[in-house]
Design an enzyme around this catalytic site. Structure first.
Site, PDB file in Angstrom:
ATOM      1  N   ARG A 263       0.828  -1.208   0.000  1.00  0.00           N
ATOM      2  CA  ARG A 263       0.000   0.000   0.000  1.00  0.00           C
ATOM      3  C   ARG A 263       0.866   1.264   0.000  1.00  0.00           C
ATOM      4  O   ARG A 263       0.588   2.236  -0.691  1.00  0.00           O
ATOM      5  CB  ARG A 263      -0.895  -0.005   1.241  1.00  0.00           C
ATOM      6  CG  ARG A 263      -1.880   1.147   1.299  1.00  0.00           C
ATOM      7  CD  ARG A 263      -2.621   1.163   2.606  1.00  0.00           C
ATOM      8  NE  ARG A 263      -3.392  -0.043   2.833  1.00  0.00           N
ATOM      9  CZ  ARG A 263      -4.581  -0.290   2.295  1.00  0.00           C
ATOM     10  NH1 ARG A 263      -5.128   0.595   1.493  1.00  0.00           N
ATOM     11  NH2 ARG A 263      -5.217  -1.395   2.555  1.00  0.00           N
TER      12      ARG A 263
ATOM     13  N   HIS B  38     -18.589  11.256   1.922  1.00  0.00           N
ATOM     14  CA  HIS B  38     -19.014   9.945   2.410  1.00  0.00           C
ATOM     15  C   HIS B  38     -20.552   9.910   2.446  1.00  0.00           C
ATOM     16  O   HIS B  38     -21.169  10.866   2.926  1.00  0.00           O
ATOM     17  CB  HIS B  38     -18.435   9.719   3.806  1.00  0.00           C
ATOM     18  CG  HIS B  38     -18.838   8.418   4.409  1.00  0.00           C
ATOM     19  ND1 HIS B  38     -18.241   7.223   4.037  1.00  0.00           N
ATOM     20  CD2 HIS B  38     -19.784   8.104   5.326  1.00  0.00           C
ATOM     21  CE1 HIS B  38     -18.805   6.233   4.714  1.00  0.00           C
ATOM     22  NE2 HIS B  38     -19.741   6.740   5.505  1.00  0.00           N
TER      23      HIS B  38
HETATM   24  C1  GRF Z   1     -20.259   8.181  -3.599  1.00  0.00           C
HETATM   25  O1  GRF Z   1     -21.434   7.740  -2.979  1.00  0.00           O
HETATM   26  C2  GRF Z   1     -19.260   8.624  -2.550  1.00  0.00           C
HETATM   27  O2  GRF Z   1     -19.847   9.212  -1.454  1.00  0.00           O
HETATM   28  C3  GRF Z   1     -18.640   7.328  -2.169  1.00  0.00           C
HETATM   29  O3  GRF Z   1     -18.513   6.608  -3.379  1.00  0.00           O
HETATM   30  C4  GRF Z   1     -19.535   7.044  -4.283  1.00  0.00           C
HETATM   31  C5  GRF Z   1     -18.816   7.485  -5.537  1.00  0.00           C
HETATM   32  O4  GRF Z   1     -19.690   7.743  -6.579  1.00  0.00           O
HETATM   33  N1  GRF Z   1     -17.400   7.527  -1.454  1.00  0.00           N
HETATM   34  P1  GRF Z   1     -19.159   8.394  -7.920  1.00  0.00           P
HETATM   35  O5  GRF Z   1     -17.984   7.546  -8.422  1.00  0.00           O
HETATM   36  O6  GRF Z   1     -18.744   9.797  -7.640  1.00  0.00           O
HETATM   37  O7  GRF Z   1     -20.329   8.301  -8.856  1.00  0.00           O
END
Ligand code: GRF
Length: 200
Positions: free
Chosen positions: A68, A112
């Site tokens: 990582r 998030h």
């Molecule tokens: C979103 O729901 C974000 O909050 C989460 O992953 C998803 C990503 O969606 N961390 P996108 O790739 O921006 O459509």
């Protein structure tokens, strides 16, 4: 002319949050410029979205690295060349190591799909429904060394309906994600964000 705030966006998937930042940037509503998009997944729709918008985009496949930390070091090296003011995680499905955090202290934000500190981690829309929560939403926060634990910047609330599925709730939350993620950059002088990050 006022220099724009420089954003580097990291994504792993479809990139709808990236698209909302691109759209607002192109319409002049985002007081920031996306200078680089990095994806860890070669099939990420976010790469196509960046390419279509004429934004420099790079795939750094985490599978090419055994550790990582070495993956993160590569990402850090590429980011440093681009000199971003802020690193914006938009559906970036990798845990950020100390190598990354130390390289950009208080310069990484994430979105998030829950009302943190409730439901950190994965599959949080399903967990909120299963728990019987009446409301959920999304949170923009600074990234620290925990999982979805950093200081909160912005939140939006959505109701959870009795007939909601993981998909329907995710879609309702995503709509708010697209609204609030670009919002913090609108009309924001770069020194305001800099002094905010310096206080943390
Ligand atoms: C979103 O729901 C974000 O909050 C989460 O992953 C998803 C990503 O969606 N961390 P996108 O790739 O921006 O459509």
């Amino acid at each position: 002319m006022k220099e724009k705030f420089r954003l580097a966006v990291l994504a792993s998937g479809g990139g709808t949050n990236l698209q909302s930042l691109i759209d607002q940037s192109q319409s002049g509503r985002l007081d920031a410029e996306i200078v680089l998009v990095i994806c860890n997944n070669p099939n990420a729709g976010a790469l196509v979205r960046a390419e279509n918008a004429g934004i420099r985009n790079i795939c750094i496949n985490h599978r090419d690295f055994t550790e990582r930390q070495s993956f993160d070091q590569k990402v850090v090296d590429v980011l440093k060349e681009a000199q971003p003011d802020l690193i914006v995680l938009a559906g970036f499905m990798r845990i950020i190591s100390s190598v990354f955090l130390k390289a950009f202290p208080q310069r990484i934000i994430n979105i998030h799909p829950s009302l943190l500190p409730a439901f950190p981690g994965l599959h949080v829309q399903r967990k909120a429904i299963e728990y019987g929560a009446r409301f959920s939403g999304c949170t923009v926060h600074f990234v620290d060394d925990g999982v979805d634990t950093g200081p909160i910047i912005l939140q939006a609330v959505v109701p959870i309906h009795t007939d909601d599925t993981e998909e329907s709730l995710s879609a309702r939350i995503l709509e708010q994600e697209h609204r609030i993620y670009p919002k913090q950059f609108s009309g924001l002088p770069r020194n305001v964000f800099k002094s905010l990050t310096a206080r943390l």
